[in-house]
Design an enzyme around this catalytic site. Structure first.
Site, short mmCIF file in Angstrom:
data_model
loop_
_atom_site.label_atom_id
_atom_site.label_comp_id
_atom_site.label_asym_id
_atom_site.label_seq_id
_atom_site.Cartn_x
_atom_site.Cartn_y
_atom_site.Cartn_z
N THR D 53 -2.72 -2.07 16.25
CA THR D 53 -2.51 -3.14 15.53
C THR D 53 -1.36 -3.96 15.72
O THR D 53 -1.66 -5.18 15.53
CB THR D 53 -2.34 -2.40 14.09
OG1 THR D 53 -3.40 -1.42 13.55
CG2 THR D 53 -1.96 -3.39 12.89
N HIS D 56 -2.68 -6.42 18.15
CA HIS D 56 -3.58 -7.69 17.52
C HIS D 56 -2.57 -8.59 17.00
O HIS D 56 -2.77 -9.87 17.10
CB HIS D 56 -4.32 -6.89 16.44
CG HIS D 56 -5.37 -6.20 16.57
ND1 HIS D 56 -6.54 -6.53 17.35
CD2 HIS D 56 -5.71 -4.61 16.53
CE1 HIS D 56 -7.48 -5.71 17.60
NE2 HIS D 56 -6.93 -4.53 16.88
N HIS D 76 4.87 -0.18 12.11
CA HIS D 76 5.02 0.73 11.37
C HIS D 76 4.86 2.12 11.42
O HIS D 76 4.81 3.02 10.84
CB HIS D 76 3.59 0.50 10.50
CG HIS D 76 2.28 0.45 11.30
ND1 HIS D 76 1.94 -0.56 12.15
CD2 HIS D 76 1.57 1.42 11.59
CE1 HIS D 76 1.13 -0.15 12.73
NE2 HIS D 76 0.62 1.06 12.59
N GLU D 77 5.24 2.59 13.02
CA GLU D 77 5.34 3.93 13.33
C GLU D 77 6.78 4.05 13.58
O GLU D 77 7.30 3.62 14.58
CB GLU D 77 4.53 4.30 14.43
CG GLU D 77 3.04 3.72 14.35
CD GLU D 77 2.23 4.20 15.44
OE1 GLU D 77 2.49 4.67 16.49
OE2 GLU D 77 0.82 4.02 15.37
N CYS D 106 0.71 1.22 -5.17
CA CYS D 106 0.85 0.39 -6.27
C CYS D 106 1.51 1.44 -7.34
O CYS D 106 2.20 1.11 -8.12
CB CYS D 106 -0.20 -0.58 -7.06
SG CYS D 106 -1.51 0.39 -7.81
N CYS D 109 -2.98 1.83 -10.19
CA CYS D 109 -4.39 1.98 -10.24
C CYS D 109 -5.21 3.13 -10.20
O CYS D 109 -4.41 4.16 -10.15
CB CYS D 109 -4.74 1.07 -9.10
SG CYS D 109 -4.98 2.01 -7.20
N CYS D 112 -4.44 5.48 -7.51
CA CYS D 112 -2.97 6.06 -7.39
C CYS D 112 -2.90 7.20 -8.41
O CYS D 112 -2.14 8.20 -7.97
CB CYS D 112 -2.15 4.87 -7.43
SG CYS D 112 -1.90 3.92 -6.23
N ILE D 188 -5.16 8.00 18.92
CA ILE D 188 -5.51 8.85 17.57
C ILE D 188 -6.84 9.80 18.12
O ILE D 188 -6.78 10.86 17.67
CB ILE D 188 -5.79 7.95 16.55
CG1 ILE D 188 -4.64 7.09 16.16
CG2 ILE D 188 -6.42 8.98 15.37
CD1 ILE D 188 -4.79 6.19 15.18
N LEU D 275 -12.89 6.48 11.83
CA LEU D 275 -11.62 6.12 11.79
C LEU D 275 -11.52 4.56 12.44
O LEU D 275 -10.94 3.73 12.05
CB LEU D 275 -10.71 6.95 12.10
CG LEU D 275 -9.19 6.36 12.50
CD1 LEU D 275 -8.46 7.20 11.15
CD2 LEU D 275 -8.52 6.56 13.59
#
Lengths: 357, 357, 357, 357
Positions: D53, D56, D76-77, D106, D109, D112, D188, D275
């Site tokens: 990601t 990208h 994010h890792e 959130c 919802c 969640c 992964i 995935l």
């Protein structure tokens, strides 16, 4: 092996609706009554019903040309009375009123030996791959025969096949308290609406362009009817589900655009059960429709053997669902041409063919 | 942290039903209105309902003596209107009509972090372990508050706790097309019958010695009523299930003999969901009742947070179940002594206590 | 029906270990080789193994007196070579090396027709209810025969029955990443440890008073060995699981005190699978051990037909588990008295009896 | 709300890798250390790893253009040490070594509140939709922080995000004793092979065109390596599975042709977990690949919160899997251009970026 002699009251020949050769059409013929093996049952057919598959075979479309080997007797939805049993048959007696699972599983493959006989690798479908039930008599393996409870309307006997499809589809995941979109109100879609309703579904949205079928959706228990040709289906369903989309998608149409729309209607984390067979590959937005959505999809084939049959029987026996509104026409088997036309026109939903009278 | 000041329209004191000390009885007292933290909500209670647990606390039985720390305010089934919200609260506004999950989970343990908050290792139950809802106002963590749909009868608002117990019990396994034995027709047993009925259960057998309760079982949807004091329950159920026994056992009584009988009624491979709390250890024939039987057992505690609440709301909102017949009495909160007597006598099923009027 | 004549190479008589009458003991006898029906297979037994059940039958205890009808041939764990097949048998050939599922399901009941044949209402167990495999030859229904992969050690062929029990127990719920308490290190408990280890269990606690068996627990993959007679099992397991208790309880002992302790060890929301058969009713603290805990319990009977067999075969074929350490003794069938003594003494774990040599 | 003052030892500014504007590239910048709210945690990042990601985003492709709002900090890792905590934070202390779930759900919802926070309708991903971890410090909601066990290699701390993806994918259905096809040996995919191996999978087929990655598949536990560019993948897998196809398809590539092939490899009744994210719609043969096949498909998004984290931790803590072989490069954060090139070239698998040294 010596076969049990068939009772003298059974004639040597019978009338059957035959697919005579590799071309459109079918015809009534006088043919020999089938013989049965030691583990088979001979059934005097009382009613057979017409499935969309029969129409494909009748018209001799591409799928039929690849699969069907004429001459043979089609018909895979039926009920009737046991006329004779093979010598090793137990638990079934002459005179029993029965239907049958027409997917004859091999009994030996991985699937058959691990509770998945409905996706047997070597399945043979009677009425498709071998002689079926559009005839005075049909020969069926005893283990595929299903005794019908006298508490169930005799009219519903031939409908266990398509009704079982619906039960299998609806109950392949949680349904109680769930909002549901049913794509397509053909007979199986209509049955699915009734099953979802009977099993505690919350709002049921029926999406169908044909007005007559859509109205039947209401009769069978849909909460909201939507016409994909004129309604903004996605907007309406989002609005009615607090913006989330539906918990459950039941795809009963096989139409690519309905399938695509269905996945847009499905909420994050929802369940989609797919029964309708698309005639060609479908462009799927897997990223947004399935993967990011964390969706669970079940491909639905036939009926679980025989969990689905027990469920179907319980729902009918206890009066949880009424299949009557879906039965729009009754004709003698000999009027098969008329039946095919009615089906093709979209005027008919489920047509019962009475046999042998 | 600074707390949001409570609106001037909220009084400083209120009336509450208090368990004043370690002895039988409760009493109405004027006490301070509770303060709320940044993530809490203050609710003006409209209706509270009485649970068997409250009767244990009232009578100060062995269980109560071990668990309850007086003085405190009992009451864990209620609904009311939001009167004030903490400063970090989102999605809830003053004036909302709400109920609440009174199991306050810790949020940090293995269970809380893996979808099992209903069995939090460190749960605190409001109305049992801390102040509850038998009062003009109750302070509740915002995440435990449940907004009630205006489509649901206001009468049912306080019943989400016991109705949720029933929904959790019934839907802890497959129910559509299944035969079901419900042991005990107290309010939760009665709700369970209605949920099973709404979710497509086949035959529902209600087993209950008290005639009044048993009759309510019929009203709620039971197919067959059986009195364990006079009927041969096992023989009748075996006969009605083709000799197999029931697919599903819902144990709502907590009585050892009912539990033992329940497992004898269960078919090979069946599912038992146990909600009723036995007061002592129970002699279980595990060999025949569970192991050889290949049974699956679910212990049921509270309500899944908040899957059960969504299911409960959907069933009520869509009119799938009607809880009215179970509400046998309505009294003002001040008449709690009368309520306890009615409950004890077996005359009442669910009693609604109106608050603050 | 005419039976397929058995090959001339098969003798008319054979040696078998017989339970001759309603009293302790067994004896070797010369008896007729069993005949087979059209759907049966005759197997020349190579190895049979001894199960605790055989010891009950040998000693003629209360259970045996109620269940067993002498004279008959016990033995239900075995492997051997197909010597003859009935005329309707498909997919099995003379010379195949096989084992067999000795639970012969009726094929007609609700359970048999809905994927639960392992809890058939009318099951007949060969070696318990009818002639078994402590003999030169055994006659088995073809559908119960399991062909053994040549990649699996011939030594393990007779162990599919108890190994399958273990596989069924362990895989009746999630196991990957789960902490596990195994109560009892008899052969099936030891197999369960190995299966849990192979399938990604986290910490595995083996609880067993017999030192020899406990040590085998280590060999099979247990992380921690605990002696209930001297260790504070609950304190140690709570400490090793952050205070929670284990995710999974595998009860393989049948001892009431182990069952009771097991439920105290189980975490809130955990899974318990019960295989060990208690000889009498067990006092269960259902309130704290099951209901408040929100536990799920699976009673385990036999092996799923034949999901468990596929799983067992895959685990052995791919070398995921090694059963060798559990095989502590090998004796000729004629030395059955010695085998029973070894088993009784607790000295032996699994004993293989070689047949016909 | 008053924020807890950040410790004087924390500087006012820090270095961060920033996506400065809507164009290719990133750059190191000195920026303010983020402030934290009452329920947040400030983490001094030790290691961050690079995900596809990030590539990208670096290249500013179509997806990035639609989703990313520069300027912001990607990443994010990661793992690191807690430097400060908000005043309402419980159970986390300064000095704890932690990682974090970067999908910030959130909390309000349907998803969640019903155990599906991983598919929250309103999720915000730190490092994608808001500032992430390619920086000296990162601010994270406390409920998203995961404390790392000291028994786990410090090297693996930043890998919980992608390793968790793999765990989620593999354990979304049964795996013990199952044959598995893994499409794609990116990081992964490689982790998925190791997880499948650790959790009792039978044969694992790794399908990957890049030779280096394919070889890593072997190291991680694949049984059979196949190159879709040169091997007849379908023929080989059919041959190795007795003609059935694999029980489980793990689609980790996102390539349309691999997805299509994967469904051809899947056996009747098999499970597919998807995935890999296809960049565009995929032509799916739903009829043969899903519906007639009776397949079950799981779309996999992120990690279950926090079931997956518990599973991932248990597998690492107990030494069931070794992630080391996948870590092919280590670079300081400042060498991000080199890292992106290595990743793009296919030479690197997982690259660890060390931060702040």
């Amino acid at each position: 092996m010596s076969l049990k002699p068939i009772s003298p009251s059974i004639p040597k020949t019978m009338y059957a609706l035959v697919k005579p050769n590799a071309a459109p059409g079918m015809e009534m013929r006088e043919v020999p009554v089938p013989t049965i093996g030691a583990t088979d049952v001979l059934i005097a057919v009382e009613t057979a019903s017409v499935c969309g598959t029969d129409l494909h075979i009748y018209h001799w479309d591409e799928w039929a040309q690849a699969r069907i080997k004429p001459p043979y007797i089609p018909g895979h939805e039926f009920c009737g009375t046991v006329a004779a049993i093979g010598e090793l048959v137990q638990g079934i007696a002459v005179g029993d009123f029965v239907s049958a699972e027409m997917h004859v599983a091999c009994g030996h493959c991985l699937q058959c030996r691990s509770g998945q006989a409905h996706v047997c690798q070597f399945v043979k479908i009677l009425g498709v791959d071998a002689d079926g039930a559009f005839a005075d008599y049909a020969a069926i393996p005893a283990s595929n025969v299903w005794k019908l409870s006298p508490e169930i309307s005799r009219d519903f006997g031939s409908l266990f096949d398509p009704f079982g499809n619906a039960v299998h589809t609806v109950l392949s995941g949680a349904i109680a308290g769930q909002s549901v979109a049913v794509m397509g109100c053909g007979p199986i879609g209509l049955f699915a609406i009734a099953v979802a309703r009977a099993c505690g579904a919350a709002k049921i949205f029926a999406i169908e362009p044909n007005a007559k079928r859509r109205e039947l959706g209401k009769t069978m228990g849909a909460s909201v009817l939507l016409n994909p040709a004129s309604d903004d289906v996605e907007a309406e369903i989002k609005a009615a589900t607090g913006g989330s989309g539906v918990d459950v998608l039941l795809e009963m149409s096989g139409h690519p655009s309905a399938i695509q729309q269905g996945f847009r209607l499905l909420r994050m984390g929802g369940r989609a059960s797919l029964l309708g067979i698309p005639a060609r590959a479908v462009e799927m937005d897997l990223a947004n429709g399935v993967i990011f959505k964390g969706a669970t999809i079940h491909g639905i084939n036939g009926r679980k053997m025989y969990e689905t049959w027990f469920q179907a029987e319980a729902l009918l026996r206890e009066g949880k669902v009424d299949l009557s509104p879906v039965i729009t026409h009754r004709l003698p088997l000999a009027k098969f041409d008329e039946a095919m036309k009615l089906l093709e026109s979209g005027e008919a939903s489920k047509i019962l063919l009475t046999v042998g009278k």
